[in-house]
Design a protein around this motif. Structure first.
Motif, short mmCIF file in Angstrom:
data_model
loop_
_atom_site.label_atom_id
_atom_site.label_comp_id
_atom_site.label_asym_id
_atom_site.label_seq_id
_atom_site.Cartn_x
_atom_site.Cartn_y
_atom_site.Cartn_z
N TYR A 272 90.77 54.19 -5.99
CA TYR A 272 89.59 54.89 -6.50
C TYR A 272 89.00 55.86 -5.48
CZ TYR A 272 89.33 52.22 -10.79
OH TYR A 272 89.60 51.70 -12.04
N ASN A 273 89.47 55.77 -4.23
CA ASN A 273 89.04 56.73 -3.21
C ASN A 273 90.26 57.19 -2.43
OD1 ASN A 273 85.84 56.49 -3.12
ND2 ASN A 273 86.68 54.43 -3.37
N PRO A 274 91.17 57.89 -3.04
CA PRO A 274 92.42 58.27 -2.36
C PRO A 274 92.15 59.15 -1.14
CG PRO A 274 92.14 59.50 -4.41
CD PRO A 274 91.07 58.45 -4.40
N GLY A 275 92.98 58.92 -0.14
CA GLY A 275 92.88 59.74 1.06
C GLY A 275 92.24 59.03 2.23
N ILE A 276 91.58 57.88 1.99
CA ILE A 276 90.96 57.15 3.10
C ILE A 276 92.03 56.56 4.01
CG2 ILE A 276 89.46 55.22 3.72
CD1 ILE A 276 87.94 55.66 1.15
N GLY A 277 93.03 55.88 3.42
CA GLY A 277 94.16 55.37 4.18
C GLY A 277 94.00 53.95 4.66
N LEU A 278 92.93 53.65 5.37
CA LEU A 278 92.76 52.33 5.98
C LEU A 278 92.73 51.20 4.94
CD1 LEU A 278 92.34 50.57 8.45
CD2 LEU A 278 89.88 51.02 8.29
N PRO A 279 91.92 51.29 3.86
CA PRO A 279 91.94 50.19 2.88
C PRO A 279 93.32 49.98 2.27
CG PRO A 279 90.04 51.60 2.54
CD PRO A 279 90.91 52.30 3.51
N GLY A 280 94.03 51.07 2.01
CA GLY A 280 95.35 50.94 1.41
C GLY A 280 96.36 50.29 2.33
N VAL A 281 96.38 50.71 3.60
CA VAL A 281 97.32 50.12 4.57
C VAL A 281 96.99 48.65 4.81
CG1 VAL A 281 98.10 50.20 6.97
CG2 VAL A 281 97.78 52.33 5.68
N LEU A 282 95.71 48.37 5.06
CA LEU A 282 95.30 46.98 5.29
C LEU A 282 95.57 46.12 4.06
CD1 LEU A 282 93.88 44.95 7.17
CD2 LEU A 282 91.70 45.65 6.14
N GLY A 283 95.28 46.65 2.88
CA GLY A 283 95.52 45.90 1.66
C GLY A 283 96.98 45.61 1.43
N ALA A 284 97.85 46.60 1.68
CA ALA A 284 99.29 46.40 1.48
C ALA A 284 99.84 45.34 2.43
CB ALA A 284 100.03 47.72 1.66
N VAL A 285 99.42 45.40 3.71
CA VAL A 285 99.90 44.41 4.70
C VAL A 285 99.44 43.01 4.32
CG1 VAL A 285 99.71 43.68 7.11
CG2 VAL A 285 100.05 46.09 6.58
N CYS A 286 98.15 42.87 3.98
CA CYS A 286 97.62 41.55 3.62
C CYS A 286 98.28 41.01 2.36
CB CYS A 286 96.11 41.63 3.43
SG CYS A 286 95.18 41.90 4.95
N LEU A 287 98.52 41.88 1.40
CA LEU A 287 99.13 41.42 0.15
C LEU A 287 100.56 40.96 0.37
CD1 LEU A 287 98.53 41.04 -2.82
CD2 LEU A 287 99.36 43.36 -3.24
N LEU A 288 101.33 41.67 1.21
CA LEU A 288 102.70 41.26 1.51
C LEU A 288 102.74 39.93 2.25
CD1 LEU A 288 104.33 44.68 2.51
CD2 LEU A 288 104.72 43.35 0.43
N LEU A 289 101.81 39.74 3.19
CA LEU A 289 101.74 38.45 3.90
C LEU A 289 101.40 37.33 2.93
CD1 LEU A 289 99.86 39.44 7.19
CD2 LEU A 289 102.27 38.79 6.96
N ALA A 290 100.48 37.59 2.00
CA ALA A 290 100.11 36.57 1.02
C ALA A 290 101.29 36.23 0.11
CB ALA A 290 98.92 37.05 0.20
N LEU A 291 102.03 37.23 -0.33
CA LEU A 291 103.18 36.98 -1.19
C LEU A 291 104.26 36.18 -0.46
CD1 LEU A 291 103.49 40.42 -3.03
CD2 LEU A 291 102.59 38.26 -3.93
N TYR A 292 104.43 36.47 0.85
CA TYR A 292 105.39 35.68 1.63
C TYR A 292 104.95 34.22 1.70
CZ TYR A 292 107.94 33.76 5.59
OH TYR A 292 108.71 32.95 6.38
N ALA A 293 103.65 34.00 1.91
CA ALA A 293 103.13 32.62 1.97
C ALA A 293 103.28 31.93 0.63
CB ALA A 293 101.67 32.63 2.41
N PHE A 294 103.03 32.64 -0.46
CA PHE A 294 103.09 32.03 -1.78
C PHE A 294 104.50 31.59 -2.15
CE2 PHE A 294 99.07 34.35 -3.40
CZ PHE A 294 98.29 33.37 -2.80
N GLN A 295 105.52 32.26 -1.59
CA GLN A 295 106.89 31.89 -1.96
C GLN A 295 107.31 30.54 -1.37
OE1 GLN A 295 110.05 34.33 -0.51
NE2 GLN A 295 109.40 34.23 1.62
#
Length: 445
Positions: A272-295
């Protein structure tokens, strides 16, 4: 003379160094600790410890156990590693006060030599994640005092656990009858009683005592008889490394849950706020770590779907308000999904209620704030173009014989007034004639 002596001695020294360098190291016993709840991190530590011990040419591995039990999948991974180990594995419940409950009992049965320290116990191996109280407390097909009988699925799980621990007991020549009672009835034994009933092989007060008593025993390694030479072995302690520590952190259900939510909210903010960068990078990293834990965690996908649905509904409420219907439904779906997320009754692998409540309140607050801002915006009069300039005040920045110039909305405008204007005068916009503002000077205070 000295030169000739050196010529004779130097080759001998070189040969001695080569022999020392190429000689095998002193035989060692590797000590691998299993402490706390059985989970992905502890399984990773034990499995890698057994593998590294075999690669290092260890004489044997001592698996020191102190656990209340844990996840079935992690337990089976460790048992597979023990059964496939080319090095004898001595299971040792220690120190005094330790226990090998639930998954620890299965693991102790799988080891080549099972030992316990005085003041320890094992047992209570009923699979508790299958549900209601009383399940597994009775032999199959019986009831007691009108208690509800286990369902067909619960019987299957108990029977599978019984067959599994009995196969380990038969493989190691230990008491299979008591192993069945540990699963069906949740039976437990003290160390002395376990030795008397043939559940374990040794009762050892210390590691040195264990090595002395195990010396000379014959164990079966993948169909081959092998003599245990444990007397006087040097001890190498296989420490928990950063990888196991990191895995223990991210596979904590509360941490994995928080990482997932940070990841989802971070990506929503970025979209919803494209171009900021930090929320997207942080969100992607956290989500991948969570998916690894969930498996590697016992995740209920129905609970995960409800969480995603709840976040989606609350987000829709914020951007397309339905006066609370979507928001309330989203909060309800979010809370129910969070409670259902971990598909187990093990206390160490459930999400804490305060964590769920905190994120539910946070999500509801964000939804309410966004809804309030949207409703407030709806009440404002619709304006377009430059009409919103009417009634605003401005400051005269420059006056020339031809015209006066005022700054408004960050721009310089040509202004006309029936009153004489001077620099720094404050004026009010009364009308707009093309690109010329009709203004009135505000009286000086």
């Amino acid at each position: 003379m000295n030169i000739n002596l050196c010529k004779r001695v130097l080759p001998l020294l070189g040969l001695l160094l080569v022999c020392v360098w190429s000689a095998p190291g002193r035989a060692e016993a590797w000590l691998v600790d299993l402490e706390g709840a059985v989970g992905p991190a502890t399984a990773d530590h034990v499995v890698r410890g057994l593998g590294e011990a075999a690669d290092a040419g260890a004489e044997l591995v001592i698996l020191r156990i102190d656990t209340p039990g844990g996840l079935d999948s992690a337990m089976r991974d460790m048992i597979k590693a023990v059964l496939a180990s080319p090095v004898p594995v001595l299971g040792y419940v220690a120190p005094s006060g330790a226990h090998a409950a639930s998954a620890g009992t299965y693991l102790l049965y799988a080891t080549h030599v099972a030992a316990m320290a005085p003041g320890t116990n094992l047992g209570a191996a009923t699979p508790i994640q299958i549900g209601s109280p009383g399940i597994g407390s009775l032999p199959s097909g019986e009831e007691d005092g009108g208690a509800a009988s286990p369902s067909a699925m619960e019987k299957k799980i108990i029977n599978d656990a019984v067959a599994y621990i009995q196969s380990l007991a038969q493989l190691r020549g230990r008491n299979a009858e008591w192993a069945e009672s540990a699963v069906r009835d949740g039976a437990s034994l003290a160390a002395e009683d376990a030795l008397e009933l043939g559940v374990i092989d040794l009762l050892a007060a210390s590691l040195d005592d264990l090595l002395q008593q195990a010396d000379g025993r014959t164990v079966n390694l993948d169909g081959t008889e092998r003599l245990v030479n444990s007397a006087g072995l040097a001890m190498h302690h296989h420490q928990v490394d950063w990888r196991s520590d990191f895995l223990a952190v991210i596979t904590n259900p509360n941490v994995a849950y928080i990482l997932m939510l940070i990841g989802i909210y971070g990506l929503i903010i970025e979209f919803y706020n494209p171009g900021i960068g930090l929320p997207g990078v942080l969100g992607a990293v956290c989500l991948l770590l969570a998916l690894y834990a969930f498996q590697v965690l016992p995740v209920s996908y129905a609970g995960l779907a409800l969480i995603l649905l709840g976040i989606g509904l609350m987000t829709a409420e914020a951007f397309a308000p339905s006066f609370g219907i979507l928001g309330l439904g989203g909060v309800a779906a979010f809370v129910i999904g969070s409670v259902m997320l971990m598909d187990t009754q093990l206390p160490g692998y459930r999400i804490a209620v305060p964590v769920i409540a905190a994120f539910a309140v946070f999500s509801a607050a964000i939804c309410s704030i966004a809804l309030g801002l949207i409703l407030k915006a709806r009440k404002r009069a619709n304006v377009s173009g430059v009409e919103h300039l009417l009634g605003q005040s401005a400051i005269v920045e420059r006056v020339t014989p031809e015209a006066a110039w005022v700054r408004l909305d960050g721009e310089l405008w040509h202004a006309q007034s029936e009153q004489p204007l001077a620099e720094q005068d404050e004026v009010i916009v009364d009308a707009l004639d093309g690109l010329v503002l009709k203004v009135t000077r505000r009286p000086h205070q």
